[in-house]
Motif scaffolding. Structure first.
Motif, PDB file in Angstrom:
ATOM      1  N   THR A   5      38.316  31.617  40.900  1.00 12.03           N
ATOM      2  CA  THR A   5      38.885  30.564  40.047  1.00 12.03           C
ATOM      3  C   THR A   5      40.217  31.035  39.456  1.00 12.03           C
ATOM      4  O   THR A   5      40.257  32.033  38.732  1.00 12.03           O
ATOM      5  CB  THR A   5      37.909  30.226  38.894  1.00 12.03           C
ATOM      6  N   PRO A   6      41.315  30.347  39.741  1.00  6.17           N
ATOM      7  CA  PRO A   6      42.596  30.765  39.158  1.00  6.17           C
ATOM      8  C   PRO A   6      42.696  30.415  37.679  1.00  6.17           C
ATOM      9  O   PRO A   6      42.010  29.505  37.196  1.00  6.17           O
ATOM     10  CB  PRO A   6      43.634  29.986  39.979  1.00  6.17           C
ATOM     11  N   THR A   7      43.546  31.160  36.995  1.00  6.32           N
ATOM     12  CA  THR A   7      43.836  30.875  35.581  1.00  6.32           C
ATOM     13  C   THR A   7      45.318  30.528  35.473  1.00  6.32           C
ATOM     14  O   THR A   7      46.167  31.244  36.014  1.00  6.32           O
ATOM     15  CB  THR A   7      43.550  32.123  34.715  1.00  6.32           C
ATOM     16  N   ILE A   8      45.596  29.455  34.775  1.00  8.09           N
ATOM     17  CA  ILE A   8      47.001  29.094  34.547  1.00  8.09           C
ATOM     18  C   ILE A   8      47.292  29.195  33.049  1.00  8.09           C
ATOM     19  O   ILE A   8      46.361  29.218  32.236  1.00  8.09           O
ATOM     20  CB  ILE A   8      47.321  27.678  35.072  1.00  8.09           C
TER      21      ILE A   8
ATOM     22  N   ASN B 105      55.322  36.558  33.541  1.00  5.31           N
ATOM     23  CA  ASN B 105      56.579  35.858  33.799  1.00  5.31           C
ATOM     24  C   ASN B 105      57.680  36.553  33.003  1.00  5.31           C
ATOM     25  O   ASN B 105      57.692  36.489  31.774  1.00  5.31           O
ATOM     26  CB  ASN B 105      56.456  34.386  33.366  1.00  5.31           C
ATOM     27  N   PRO B 106      58.607  37.222  33.675  1.00  3.24           N
ATOM     28  CA  PRO B 106      59.651  37.978  32.956  1.00  3.24           C
ATOM     29  C   PRO B 106      60.524  37.101  32.082  1.00  3.24           C
ATOM     30  O   PRO B 106      61.236  37.611  31.210  1.00  3.24           O
ATOM     31  CB  PRO B 106      60.468  38.626  34.081  1.00  3.24           C
ATOM     32  N   PHE B 107      60.483  35.789  32.280  1.00  6.70           N
ATOM     33  CA  PHE B 107      61.290  34.881  31.466  1.00  6.70           C
ATOM     34  C   PHE B 107      60.492  34.344  30.265  1.00  6.70           C
ATOM     35  O   PHE B 107      61.009  33.534  29.490  1.00  6.70           O
ATOM     36  CB  PHE B 107      61.826  33.732  32.327  1.00  6.70           C
ATOM     37  N   GLY B 108      59.248  34.771  30.144  1.00 13.51           N
ATOM     38  CA  GLY B 108      58.450  34.398  28.975  1.00 13.51           C
ATOM     39  C   GLY B 108      58.176  32.907  28.870  1.00 13.51           C
ATOM     40  O   GLY B 108      58.197  32.338  27.788  1.00 13.51           O
ATOM     41  N   GLN B 109      57.904  32.282  30.015  1.00 14.11           N
ATOM     42  CA  GLN B 109      57.666  30.839  30.022  1.00 14.11           C
ATOM     43  C   GLN B 109      56.302  30.512  30.628  1.00 14.11           C
ATOM     44  O   GLN B 109      55.679  31.345  31.291  1.00 14.11           O
ATOM     45  CB  GLN B 109      58.757  30.146  30.850  1.00 14.11           C
ATOM     46  N   ILE B 110      55.868  29.289  30.399  1.00 12.85           N
ATOM     47  CA  ILE B 110      54.720  28.736  31.124  1.00 12.85           C
ATOM     48  C   ILE B 110      55.292  27.759  32.147  1.00 12.85           C
ATOM     49  O   ILE B 110      56.419  27.283  31.973  1.00 12.85           O
ATOM     50  CB  ILE B 110      53.715  28.051  30.160  1.00 12.85           C
ATOM     51  N   PRO B 111      54.595  27.468  33.239  1.00  8.48           N
ATOM     52  CA  PRO B 111      53.258  27.939  33.576  1.00  8.48           C
ATOM     53  C   PRO B 111      53.294  29.241  34.380  1.00  8.48           C
ATOM     54  O   PRO B 111      54.292  29.562  35.018  1.00  8.48           O
ATOM     55  CB  PRO B 111      52.727  26.810  34.457  1.00  8.48           C
ATOM     56  N   THR B 112      52.154  29.962  34.325  1.00  8.78           N
ATOM     57  CA  THR B 112      51.916  31.060  35.256  1.00  8.78           C
ATOM     58  C   THR B 112      50.577  30.796  35.941  1.00  8.78           C
ATOM     59  O   THR B 112      49.825  29.890  35.541  1.00  8.78           O
ATOM     60  CB  THR B 112      51.874  32.424  34.546  1.00  8.78           C
ATOM     61  N   TYR B 113      50.319  31.617  36.945  1.00 10.01           N
ATOM     62  CA  TYR B 113      49.116  31.405  37.781  1.00 10.01           C
ATOM     63  C   TYR B 113      48.569  32.776  38.138  1.00 10.01           C
ATOM     64  O   TYR B 113      49.302  33.634  38.634  1.00 10.01           O
ATOM     65  CB  TYR B 113      49.556  30.647  39.035  1.00 10.01           C
ATOM     66  N   GLU B 114      47.295  32.983  37.862  1.00  5.80           N
ATOM     67  CA  GLU B 114      46.657  34.259  38.218  1.00  5.80           C
ATOM     68  C   GLU B 114      45.439  33.977  39.086  1.00  5.80           C
ATOM     69  O   GLU B 114      44.602  33.140  38.745  1.00  5.80           O
ATOM     70  CB  GLU B 114      46.203  34.987  36.952  1.00  5.80           C
ATOM     71  N   GLU B 115      45.373  34.726  40.178  1.00  7.61           N
ATOM     72  CA  GLU B 115      44.259  34.570  41.121  1.00  7.61           C
ATOM     73  C   GLU B 115      43.949  35.972  41.624  1.00  7.61           C
ATOM     74  O   GLU B 115      44.638  36.485  42.510  1.00  7.61           O
ATOM     75  CB  GLU B 115      44.729  33.638  42.250  1.00  7.61           C
ATOM     76  N   GLY B 116      42.970  36.629  40.986  1.00 10.11           N
ATOM     77  CA  GLY B 116      42.715  38.032  41.323  1.00 10.11           C
ATOM     78  C   GLY B 116      43.932  38.862  40.966  1.00 10.11           C
ATOM     79  O   GLY B 116      44.462  38.791  39.861  1.00 10.11           O
ATOM     80  N   ASP B 117      44.410  39.645  41.947  1.00  7.88           N
ATOM     81  CA  ASP B 117      45.579  40.502  41.718  1.00  7.88           C
ATOM     82  C   ASP B 117      46.899  39.743  41.785  1.00  7.88           C
ATOM     83  O   ASP B 117      47.949  40.295  41.445  1.00  7.88           O
ATOM     84  CB  ASP B 117      45.652  41.597  42.803  1.00  7.88           C
ATOM     85  N   LEU B 118      46.844  38.514  42.273  1.00 12.85           N
ATOM     86  CA  LEU B 118      48.086  37.754  42.460  1.00 12.85           C
ATOM     87  C   LEU B 118      48.505  37.086  41.158  1.00 12.85           C
ATOM     88  O   LEU B 118      47.736  36.347  40.545  1.00 12.85           O
ATOM     89  CB  LEU B 118      47.878  36.679  43.541  1.00 12.85           C
ATOM     90  N   VAL B 119      49.734  37.349  40.733  1.00 17.71           N
ATOM     91  CA  VAL B 119      50.284  36.708  39.533  1.00 17.71           C
ATOM     92  C   VAL B 119      51.583  36.023  39.936  1.00 17.71           C
ATOM     93  O   VAL B 119      52.482  36.668  40.483  1.00 17.71           O
ATOM     94  CB  VAL B 119      50.561  37.736  38.420  1.00 17.71           C
ATOM     95  N   LEU B 120      51.652  34.720  39.677  1.00 18.19           N
ATOM     96  CA  LEU B 120      52.843  33.958  40.045  1.00 18.19           C
ATOM     97  C   LEU B 120      53.428  33.254  38.839  1.00 18.19           C
ATOM     98  O   LEU B 120      52.703  32.901  37.896  1.00 18.19           O
ATOM     99  CB  LEU B 120      52.483  32.886  41.094  1.00 18.19           C
ATOM    100  N   PHE B 121      54.738  33.022  38.863  1.00 21.89           N
ATOM    101  CA  PHE B 121      55.385  32.123  37.909  1.00 21.89           C
ATOM    102  C   PHE B 121      56.291  31.206  38.714  1.00 21.89           C
ATOM    103  O   PHE B 121      56.351  31.316  39.940  1.00 21.89           O
ATOM    104  CB  PHE B 121      56.159  32.911  36.832  1.00 21.89           C
ATOM    105  N   GLU B 122      56.972  30.293  38.056  1.00 15.86           N
ATOM    106  CA  GLU B 122      57.782  29.219  38.656  1.00 15.86           C
ATOM    107  C   GLU B 122      56.853  28.122  39.198  1.00 15.86           C
ATOM    108  O   GLU B 122      56.139  28.329  40.201  1.00 15.86           O
ATOM    109  CB  GLU B 122      58.726  29.716  39.758  1.00 15.86           C
TER     110      GLU B 122
END
Ligand code: GTB
Length: 217
Positions: free
Chosen positions: A2-5, A54-71
């Motif tokens: 289950t991803p977390t945003i 997110n190095p820009f300190g914004q939302i949204p982000t997305y985490e799925e296990g080890d994968l962390v995404l922004f934009e």
């Protein structure tokens, strides 16, 4: 998994689902992927924990296990690539849908967002009244071109895609203005997208959070 945003702890748009986490919520609803939401305050967004997401300190982000995404665009693309339903199978149609994703973010969003910023942050400036019509005319240029492309089609290129999802979430920033109404086919396009069950579920979820925490700030 289950991803977390991440989303605003207190929605500044008062439940209208205008912040960019709505793109992720809607995409996840379209593909039937459950998710959890981590609500963060403005100060938490600038702390090391979130800057690691997110190095820009914004939302949204997305985490799925080890994968962390922004934009938001990259996150929607990832969701669309991992699940069926948001991108066509045919390679050329898929490339065109991805083109519309970029068009939404790179060509249509900038003038619309500049107008939003002017309304939210520049109303007290002595030049605001003079600048706003200039910004609105820039928005009209893009809306006119988009309206011409859409014509009487339901979606931008065949079936509903991630391109439509990003375009509609961008056009919704004009919902409170008369600009969208100047282009009836675009207003109908946004309404058609907002009538999708997945959009409604995403909208209701974020609205419930807003109501649950309204006044708590
Ligand atoms: N390019 C990034 C993306 O697409 O993910 C931009 C992310 C972004 O701008 N996030 C905003 C944010 O975190 C929230 S959505 N801002 C806090 C900060 O920068 O410190 C911005 C937003 C909110 C409300 C409207 N609106 O009401 O129209 C539009 C956009």
């Amino acid at each position: 998994m289950t991803p977390t945003i991440t989303a605003f702890a207190q929605s500044p748009d008062r439940g209208k689902a205008l912040a960019r986490d709505m793109r992720i919520r809607w995409a996840l609803e379209e593909v039937g992927q459950p998710y959890t939401v981590r609500r963060i305050s403005f100060s938490e967004m600038k702390e090391p924990g979130h800057l690691g997401r997110n190095p820009f300190g914004q939302i949204p982000t997305y985490e799925e296990g080890d994968l962390v995404l922004f934009e938001s665009g990259a996150i929607v693309l990832h969701i669309a690539e991992c699940h069926r339903g948001l991108l066509p199978d045919d390679a050329q149609a898929r490339a065109r849908a991805i083109t519309w994703m970029f068009a939404a973010l790179n060509t249509v969003e900038p003038p619309i967002f500049n107008r939003t910023i002017a309304l939210v942050m520049e109303r007290d400036k002595p030049w605001h009244e003079e600048r706003l019509p200039i910004l609105e005319d820039r928005v009209r240029v893009r809306l006119g071109e988009l309206s011409g492309h859409l014509g009487d089609a339901d979606w931008l290129d065949g079936a509903f895609s991630a391109g439509d999802l990003l375009m509609v979430t961008t056009l919704r920033w004009l919902s409170a203005s008369k600009l969208l109404g100047e282009y009836p086919n675009l207003a109908a396009y946004v309404a058609r997208a907002e009538a999708r069950p997945a959009f409604k579920r995403a909208f209701e979820d974020q609205l419930a959070v807003f109501h649950a925490h309204a006044g708590a700030a």
